[in-house]
Design an enzyme around this catalytic site. Structure first.
Site, PDB file in Angstrom:
ATOM      1  N   LYS A 343       0.809  -1.230   0.000  1.00  0.00           N
ATOM      2  CA  LYS A 343       0.000   0.000   0.000  1.00  0.00           C
ATOM      3  C   LYS A 343       0.836   1.271   0.000  1.00  0.00           C
ATOM      4  O   LYS A 343       2.018   1.266   0.330  1.00  0.00           O
ATOM      5  CB  LYS A 343      -0.987  -0.036   1.170  1.00  0.00           C
ATOM      6  CG  LYS A 343      -2.158  -0.980   0.843  1.00  0.00           C
ATOM      7  CD  LYS A 343      -3.309  -0.894   1.786  1.00  0.00           C
ATOM      8  CE  LYS A 343      -4.448  -1.781   1.249  1.00  0.00           C
ATOM      9  NZ  LYS A 343      -5.494  -2.009   2.213  1.00  0.00           N
ATOM     10  N   ARG A 377      -4.313 -10.018   4.702  1.00  0.00           N
ATOM     11  CA  ARG A 377      -4.673 -10.036   3.276  1.00  0.00           C
ATOM     12  C   ARG A 377      -3.483  -9.503   2.487  1.00  0.00           C
ATOM     13  O   ARG A 377      -3.016  -8.393   2.736  1.00  0.00           O
ATOM     14  CB  ARG A 377      -5.906  -9.138   3.082  1.00  0.00           C
ATOM     15  CG  ARG A 377      -6.441  -9.081   1.662  1.00  0.00           C
ATOM     16  CD  ARG A 377      -7.649  -8.150   1.601  1.00  0.00           C
ATOM     17  NE  ARG A 377      -8.198  -8.080   0.264  1.00  0.00           N
ATOM     18  CZ  ARG A 377      -7.748  -7.288  -0.690  1.00  0.00           C
ATOM     19  NH1 ARG A 377      -6.737  -6.475  -0.460  1.00  0.00           N
ATOM     20  NH2 ARG A 377      -8.309  -7.294  -1.884  1.00  0.00           N
TER      21      ARG A 377
END
Ligand code: HH2
Length: 400
Positions: A343, A377
């Site tokens: 991210k 995840r």
């Protein structure tokens, strides 16, 4: 020399082990364990009367309570309170508060529930054909069937490539595969349900045929979720936290696990100066309300997983605060899922492009597990499984 050294024992089982190691009698262990932990509970919007009673009772119980200046000086009607004490102090405090006037008993009930949830260790995710105990940390592999996903957009649009990647992720140790066909990363454009299903259907059908782990569908659209569940998916990952009542009804009807994720705003604009009063408290409150709505709508509480939604309407600092205080989400009594993989906040901290964020993602995942995450995840399944095997071993988490 007595070799004095400070022990760091964050969980009840750590205290137990230390007590056993010095040979404490069996009867003494639970009593001492209650004294060997320290808990800090924050309450918001406490009326001045309850705040003063809480202060008095927590002091009487041997702990303490921090109350805002305005409450003590009667210049504000309500404020936040922080209770500090061992489980032993809290036990005495709760016993007293239950008999005190105004909203003291309700306050006590909330504190008692938060502490019990926080202490909960055993979670199991139940699917129609599988059970996944969450004693050991579990990895959810990401499969994005999109042209524009920020990390893997365009790589798995071809169904066979997607199916092969799902098989590979399971071989690498993924316990769940999350298939999505619409990017929800910052700035992404929404797609229609028809387009989403067109991308998803062939992949989902193939993946279901070829892998033997539960398949989750990453969607917030009831039409898409309904079709995916009919085809054989057995989990719903909804970045809007089942905001659409039809999603709640669907998850309830299929009796499958669902992820409630926090997002501030919409993907297109969520990164434009997101603001919180207190990022952790605000998200805990949001998820608590979403759990309550889902349960009211018929979803089994044991089917719910919570996720603070790293990167969804959050600055770098917000993400860091969430990860630092992830333990607060344990108070919700549901397993915590965290997605940090590749991210933007990692990229900003490391000054690294999306393909160069692996180590950062692993560090964040390991610390998330240290603070209570049960499901990670990730795009990088193999590396994450290996990193978490070591983290779990250090934390004394037993293999499933
Ligand atoms: N992150 C993304 C998508 N879905 N779901 C949950 N529960 N938690 C997350 O952190 C999360 C999520 C964004 O990552 P990715 O799927 O790789 O990107 P994109 O949305 O661009 O497909």
């Amino acid at each position: 020399m007595f070799n004095a050294h400070v022990l760091e024992l964050p969980e009840a089982r750590d205290v137990n082990q230390a007590l056993q190691a010095v040979g404490v009698q069996a009867q003494g262990q639970p009593i001492l364990r209650r004294k060997g932990l320290f808990r800090i509970v924050r309450l918001q919007g406490v009326g001045y009367r309850e705040a003063l009673i809480a202060k008095q009772e927590m002091l009487g119980a041997g702990g303490d309570a921090a109350t805002p200046k305005g409450t003590v000086e009667f210049t504000s009607d309500e404020g936040d309170v922080i209770l500090l004490g061992t489980p032993q102090h809290f036990k005495r405090f709760l016993g007293k508060m239950k008999h005190q006037p105004f909203r003291s008993a309700a306050l006590a009930a909330e504190v008692e529930e938060a502490l019990a949830h926080y202490a909960r260790d055993a979670y199991v995710l139940r699917f129609p054909n599988f059970e996944i105990p969450l004693q050991r940390t579990v990895v959810m592999g990401i499969l994005n069937v999109t042209p524009d996903s920020f990390a893997d957009g365009g790589r798995y649009l071809e169904p066979q490539a997607a199916i092969d990647r799902a098989v590979e992720m399971v071989q690498e140790g993924a316990s769940l595969v999350d298939v999505g066909a619409e990017s929800t990363s910052p700035g992404s454009e929404p797609v229609s349900a028809a387009e989403e299903w067109k991308r998803l259907e062939p992949v989902l059908a193939g993946v279901l045929d070829h892998v033997n782990v539960p398949i989750s569908v990453d969607t917030y659209k009831p039409e898409t979720a309904a079709k995916a569940l009919d085809l054989g998916a057995t989990m719903v990952n909804d970045v809007t936290s089942l905001r659409d009542p039809k999603m709640v009804a669907l998850v309830a009807q299929h009796d499958v696990p669902a992820v409630l994720m926090h997002m501030l705003g919409e993907p297109k604009t969520m990164q434009k100066s997101p603001e919180y009063e207190d990022v952790v408290a605000d998200i805990v409150r949001f998820l608590r309300a979403r759990i309550s709505d889902a349960v009211e709508g018929g979803v089994g509480p044991e089917n719910l997983v919570v996720d603070p939604g790293i990167g969804f309407g959050k600055t770098v600092d917000h993400n860091l605060q969430i990860l630092r205080q992830l333990g607060a989400f344990r108070s919700l009594g549901r397993p915590i899922l965290v997605g940090v993989s590749r991210k933007t906040f990692l990229g900003k901290l490391l000054d690294a492009e999306v393909e160069d964020r692996l180590e950062g993602g692993l560090a964040a995942a390991v610390l998330a597990v240290r603070h209570g995450a049960r499901i990670i995840r990730t795009h990088d399944v193999k590396e994450t499984v290996r990193a978490l095997a070591i983290a779990d071993a250090i934390l004394g988490k037993s293999p499933a």
